[in-house]
Design a protein around this motif. Structure first.
Motif, PDB file in Angstrom:
ATOM      1  N   GLU A   1       0.843  -1.193   0.000  1.00  0.00           N
ATOM      2  CA  GLU A   1       0.000   0.000   0.000  1.00  0.00           C
ATOM      3  C   GLU A   1       0.885   1.253   0.000  1.00  0.00           C
TER       4      GLU A   1
ATOM      5  N   GLY B   1      -8.599   3.352   1.932  1.00  0.00           N
ATOM      6  CA  GLY B   1      -8.278   2.753   0.650  1.00  0.00           C
ATOM      7  C   GLY B   1      -8.920   3.573  -0.452  1.00  0.00           C
TER       8      GLY B   1
ATOM      9  N   TYR C   1     -10.460   2.806  -3.098  1.00  0.00           N
ATOM     10  CA  TYR C   1     -11.784   2.372  -3.556  1.00  0.00           C
ATOM     11  C   TYR C   1     -12.875   2.831  -2.592  1.00  0.00           C
TER      12      TYR C   1
ATOM     13  N   GLU D   1      -3.276   3.577  -2.220  1.00  0.00           N
ATOM     14  CA  GLU D   1      -3.548   2.685  -3.348  1.00  0.00           C
ATOM     15  C   GLU D   1      -2.588   1.512  -3.295  1.00  0.00           C
TER      16      GLU D   1
ATOM     17  N   SER E   1      -8.132  -1.004  -5.485  1.00  0.00           N
ATOM     18  CA  SER E   1      -8.350  -2.107  -4.549  1.00  0.00           C
ATOM     19  C   SER E   1      -7.840  -3.383  -5.190  1.00  0.00           C
TER      20      SER E   1
ATOM     21  N   GLU F   1     -12.628  -4.555  -2.122  1.00  0.00           N
ATOM     22  CA  GLU F   1     -12.759  -4.420  -0.677  1.00  0.00           C
ATOM     23  C   GLU F   1     -12.803  -2.943  -0.272  1.00  0.00           C
TER      24      GLU F   1
ATOM     25  N   SER G   1     -11.452  -0.649   2.627  1.00  0.00           N
ATOM     26  CA  SER G   1     -10.447  -0.773   3.679  1.00  0.00           C
ATOM     27  C   SER G   1     -10.102   0.582   4.276  1.00  0.00           C
TER      28      SER G   1
END
Length: 839
Positions: free
Chosen positions: A125, A142, A144, A175, A182, A186, A188
Motif C-alpha cells: 500500500e 483505501g 476504492y 492505493e 483495490s 474491498e 479498507s
C-alpha cells in the motif's frame, strides 16, 4: 444414402436453422458456465498472489475449531525477530470495519470484505494523497472506499467496529501497486496501531498476525521452518505462496458450487431443448413420409432410414455445438466482465481462457442430446411401408393408450423418488425425482392436450380464423403436447419455487401475528465477519427505561461446538420476558432464569440429541475452554427458536461478541406503538445498522430476501422459457411448411392474409397458454410437496402466489403472440397458386 441425407439437409436450410437453435442456446449456457468459472478462478488466484506478494512468511495464532484464537503479543514479534534469516517482522492488526457514508447509511459491498488494519507503511500500500495517520482520531482510506463514499483528505468519516460509531478525520488515501484502487473491491481503512488494536481486537498490545521478510539468501521455506521451530506448535507459520494458494482454493471451492448451479440451469435448458428437437424431427419425419417411403421402395433398408435421420441429427448437433461453444465463450467473457465491474467487485480479470472441459462438454452435450432426441422419430421413420409412397398424407397418429400408461408409471416413479428424497434430505433423489416426474407429465400431456386445448381455444374462437386456429392446435395432440411441455418445464419450476417462498412468508406472518407477543423488534441488517450487527448492553437498559415500554429483553448469539457439531446458541438477558413474548410453554422442568452452567432447548432438538432435564452437555464457546452444562428445562415444540440452545446471560462473555444482536419489547397497554418507536429510535442514532420496527416491518424485512431469490431463479430460468418460445416458433414454422397446400386452398376460397395471420396466432396462443396452465398445475404440485416436506423446518402454512400465477398466464399469451409473428407472416405471404401445387 449418405449423399441423399446431405442433400436433404441442404435443401431445407430453414429447417436446419430452427432445429439447431435450441441446441445452440443449451450448449451456450454449458460452455459459458465453464468459461466464466475458469476465468474467475484464475483471476482470484492472481488476486491473492498479488495480495501476498510482499509476504515471505506469515505467523498467526493456531485456529482451534469452535474457539476464538488468542491474539499475538509483542513478545511473539520479538521472538520472530530473533530468528536467524529474518530481515524484518511487522505485527499486523486486522478486523471488521463498516464505514458510514455521507447519507448516514453503512456502505455495503457485493461480497467483498470491509476491514480495518493498522497502518505499517511496509506493505504494497502506498499513500496516493495526504499522509499517514498520526493521532488517535485519524485514519487513511483505501482508494476504492474513498471513491465509493466520495471522501477526500480532510473529510470526516464514521466507522463501526467492535465499538459503536466513532468519527475520524481522513488524513490520507492509499492505493496498491500499479495504481489499483483495490485488490478485489474491498473497502479498507487503516488506523494508528493502538487504535486499531482497541477497536478491531478489543485488546491493547495485540496483533492478528506477523508479516516476516526473509534476509537476502534465505529461502521462504527455510525461514518458515526456522520460525516454526522457534515459536512452537501454538502458531501457524506459512509462506506467502501457501497463504495465497489456500485463499484462492477457498474462493474456487465456492465457485465450484456457483458453477454447479449454472450447469443445473443449463441442464434444464437442454432438457427443454430435447422436447423441441424431438418435436422437430417428428415433424420432419412426417413431412418426409413420401421421400423416405420412396427410398424404401427403391431398396433402402430400415437401418439405412434410421441412419439417415440420425446422421441428420448428428450434423445438426455438430453445427449447433460449434456455434454454441463460440457463443458460450462470448457469454462467459461478458458475464466475467459484468461480475468484475458491477456491484463493487472491482476484480482485475485474468485473460479469458477456454478450458478443455468447456470444449468437451459442448460437443458431448450438443451431439448426444440431439442424436438421442432424434432416435424415436428415426425408429418411426424406419417403420414406414413402401406403399405409403402412394399416399397423400403422412402416417396417421397412433392411439394414446400405451403412452398414457407409461406416463402414469413414470410419474409414479418420479413421485416416489421425490418422496424418498425429501424424507432423506437427498438432493440427487430430489432432482432425479423432479426430472423423472417431468418426463412422466410430458408423456401424459397428449392425453390432456385435445380437451384442454379445445377448452382454452373456445375463448379465442369467436371468428372463423380463431375457430380454425383452435382446431389446428387440437388435431395433432402429440405435437401440441411436446411443444407445450417445453414451456411447462420452466413455468412449473418457477411456480414451485414461488409456492414455497409464498408459504414461507405466510408462515412467518402467522408466527409474528400469533405466537410472538412483541410490539417492537430491534435488529440489525449488516454483517460483521458472519455475525449480525449489534449494540451495547447499556443501550438495552435505556430502552427498558424509555417511557411507554412495559418490558424488554435481548440476546447475544454465536455458534458453539458440541463435539463435532456446530450449533446455534443465544444468551438472553431475561428468560421470563422471553417466555412471555414468545409464548414458550414448559415441556420438562420450569421455565425459569438459568444459573451458570445450565442450558435450555426445545423438545424437538432434545429428542434429536437424546437429552433430558439433568443431562450434561459439553460445549466449546469461542472465547473459553470447553465447559459442561446441565439441561435446566425443555420447552414445548414451537415455531420460534427452533434448533437453538439457550445459555445463561453470563455465557455471552465467551461469545465472539457479547453485545446484543436482537431485542424485543412490549409497550404498556393503551400506549401507541408508533410513539414508543419514535422514542426508542434516537437511542440508536450512532448505529445506522440497527433498526427499530414493528412486527409487520420486521416480517417485511425478513421476507424481502425471498423476492431476491425468486428474481434470480426467474432470470436463470428465462433461458429455458426462451428455448420453449423457440419451440413454439419452430413447431408453427414447420407446421406452416407441412400445411402449405391447405393454406393455399384456404386463401383460394377467400381467406384474407390478415385472417391467415390471426389463425396462426390463435394456434400459437392456445399452445402457449396450454403449456402455462400445465406448468402452473405441475409447479403447484411440486411446491405443495416441498412445503409438506419442510413442515418440520417451520413452514407450517400453505400459500399460493395468485397474482404471480395470473401474470405467468398473461405472459404465456403474450409469448404466443410473439412466437406467431414469423410463422404467421410466412403463411400470409404464400403464393396461392404455388401453395396449391405444393408437393
Amino acid at each position: 444414402m449418405f449423399k441423399a441425407t446431405l442433400k436433404s439437409l441442404l435443401s431445407r436450410k430453414l429447417r436446419l436453422v430452427l432445429s439447431a437453435l435450441a441446441v445452440v442456446l443449451g450448449v451456450m449456457f454449458v460452455s459459458g458456465s465453464f468459461v466464466l468459472t475458469d476465468t474467475l478462478q484464475r483471476s482470484f488466484t492472481d488476486l491473492f498472489s498479488s495480495a501476498f506478494a510482499n509476504t515471505d512468511v506469515s505467523v498467526s495464532p493456531k485456529q482451534e475449531k469452535g474457539k476464538e484464537p488468542e491474539p499475538l503479543t509483542p513478545q511473539a514479534i520479538a521472538d520472530v525477530k530473533s530468528v536467524p534469516g529474518v530481515a524484518s517482522a511487522v505485527g499486523d492488526v486486522q478486523g471488521s470495519v463498516r464505514p458510514i457514508g455521507k447519507n448516514n447509511k453503512v456502505i455495503t459491498t457485493s461480497g467483498a470484505p470491509r476491514f480495518g488494519s493498522n497502518w505499517t507503511g511496509t506493505g504494497q500500500e502506498k499513500i496516493r494523497d495526504g499522509r499517514a495517520p498520526a493521532a488517535d482520531d485519524e485514519v487513511v482510506l483505501g482508494a476504492y472506499l474513498a471513491s465509493t463514499g466520495g471522501f477526500k483528505v480532510g473529510d470526516e468519516i464514521g466507522l463501526l467496529t467492535l465499538e459503536p460509531k466513532k468519527t475520524f478525520k481522513v488524513t490520507g488515501i492509499y492505493e496498491y501497486a500499479g495504481g489499483r484502487e483495490s485488490l478485489g473491491g474491498e473497502l479498507s481503512v487503516a488506523f494508528t496501531e493502538p487504535v486499531a488494536q482497541q477497536l478491531l481486537l478489543g485488546k491493547k498490545d495485540a496483533f492478528s498476525s506477523i508479516t516476516v521478510t526473509a534476509a537476502q539468501g534465505t529461502s521462504d521455506d527455510a525461514l518458515r521452518d526456522a520460525v516454526a521451530a522457534k515459536l512452537g506448535s501454538e502458531f501457524d507459520v506459512k509462506t506467502g505462496a501457501t497463504l495465497a494458494k489456500e485463499q484462492a482454493d477457498q474462493i474456487n471451492e465456492g465457485l465450484k458450487f456457483f458453477n454447479y448451479v449454472l450447469l443445473g440451469f443449463a441442464g434444464i435448458a437442454l432438457f427443454v431443448g430435447i422436447f423441441i428437437i424431438l418435436n422437430t424431427f417428428s415433424i420432419i419425419v412426417a413431412q418426409r413420409t413420401r421421400e423416405l417411403a420412396l427410398l424404401r421402395s427403391m431398396g433402402a433398408s430400415r437401418g439405412q432410414v434410421i441412419g439417415s435421420v440420425v446422421l441428420e441429427a448428428f450434423v445438426i448437433g455438430l453445427i449447433a455445438s460449434i456455434i454454441g461453444l463460440g457463443a458460450g465463450i462470448g457469454v462467459g467473457a461478458l458475464l466475467a466482465k459484468i461480475f468484475s465491474s458491477v456491484g463493487g467487485t472491482n476484480l482485475q480479470l485474468a485473460g479469458i481462457g477456454v478450458p478443455m472441459s468447456a470444449v468437451i462438454s459442448s460437443f458431448a452435450v450438443g451431439i448426444v442430446v440431439t442424436v438421442i432426441a432424434a432416435v424415436m422419430p428415426a425408429l418411426r421413420a424406419s417403420r414406414i411401408a413402401p406403399v405409403a409412397a402412394m399416399r397423400e398424407a403422412a402416417t396417421p397418429d397412433r392411439p394414446l393408450t400405451k403412452i398414457t400408461i407409461i406416463g402414469a408409471l413414470v410419474v409414479a416413479a418420479g413421485g416416489t423418488a421425490l418422496g424418498f428424497g425429501f424424507n432423506q434430505a437427498s438432493l440427487p433423489l430430489i432432482f432425479g425425482g423432479i426430472l423423472v416426474a417431468f418426463v412422466g407429465v410430458a408423456l401424459l400431456t397428449p392425453l390432456l392436450s385435445k380437451p384442454m386445448v379445445s377448452l382454452i381455444g373456445r375463448l379465442l374462437s369467436w371468428s372463423m380464423p380463431g375457430l380454425l386456429g383452435r382446431r389446428n392446435s387440437a388435431r395433432n395432440p402429440r405435437r401440441t403436447a411436446i411443444t407445450a411441455a417445453a414451456l411447462m418445464v420452466g413455468i412449473s419450476l418457477i411456480t414451485g419455487v414461488s409456492v414455497v417462498l409464498t408459504s414461507a412468508t405466510k408462515s412467518i406472518e402467522k408466527l409474528a401475528a400469533g405466537q410472538i407477543q412483541t410490539d417492537l423488534i430491534i435488529s440489525g441488517e449488516g454483517q460483521m465477519e458472519g455475525m449480525p450487527a449489534s449494540f451495547k448492553r447499556d443501550v438495552l437498559t435505556k430502552v427498558e427505561q424509555t417511557d411507554g415500554v412495559s418490558s424488554a429483553f435481548g440476546w447475544a448469539s454465536d455458534g458453539v461446538l458440541q463435539g463435532e457439531n456446530q450449533m446455534f446458541a443465544i444468551a438472553p438477558t431475561d428468560v421470563a420476558a422471553m417466555k412471555t413474548m414468545f409464548g414458550l410453554k414448559p415441556k420438562f422442568g420450569d421455565i425459569a432464569p438459568l444459573k451458570d452452567g445450565q442450558l435450555a432447548l426445545p423438545e424437538d432438538l432434545a429428542a434429536e440429541k437424546g437429552w433430558s432435564v439433568g443431562s450434561t452437555v459439553t460445549l466449546q464457546l469461542a472465547k473459553a475452554e470447553p465447559q459442561t452444562y446441565t439441561v435446566g428445562f425443555i420447552w414445548a415444540k414451537t415455531q420460534v427458536l427452533q434448533g437453538a440452545l439457550v445459555l445463561p446471560e453470563s455465557a455471552a462473555k465467551s461469545f465472539r461478541s457479547d453485545q446484543i444482536g436482537q431485542a424485543f419489547l412490549q409497550v404498556k397497554p393503551g400506549t401507541s406503538v408508533a410513539d414508543v418507536q419514535k422514542r426508542v429510535e434516537p437511542l440508536f442514532a450512532d448505529n445506522p445498522e440497527i433498526t427499530v420496527q414493528d412486527r409487520s416491518g420486521f416480517v417485511k424485512q425478513t421476507t424481502s430476501q425471498f423476492d431476491t431469490v425468486l428474481l434470480m431463479i426467474q432470470i436463470l430460468l428465462a433461458l429455458a422459457i426462451l428455448i420453449a418460445v423457440l419451440g413454439v416458433i419452430n413447431t408453427l414454422a414447420l407446421s406452416v411448411i407441412e400445411r402449405t397446400r391447405e393454406l393455399g386452398l384456404l386463401r383460394a376460397i377467400g381467406m384474407r392474409r390478415a385472417q391467415v395471420m390471426r389463425m396462426i396466432t390463435v394456434e400459437s396462443v392456445v399452445i402457449s397458454v396450454f403449456g402455462a396452465v400445465l406448468g402452473l398445475a405441475v409447479g403447484v404440485a411440486l411446491g405443495l410437496a416441498t412445503v409438506q416436506a419442510l413442515k418440520d423446518q417451520g413452514i407450517s402454512e400453505i400459500g399460493f402466489p395468485w397474482v404471480t400465477m395470473v401474470q405467468y398466464l398473461v405472459v404465456a399469451a403474450f409469448v404466443g403472440v410473439i412466437a406467431a409473428i414469423l410463422p404467421a407472416i410466412r403463411a400470409a405471404r404464400l403464393n396461392v397458386l404455388d401453395a396449391i401445387a405444393y408437393e
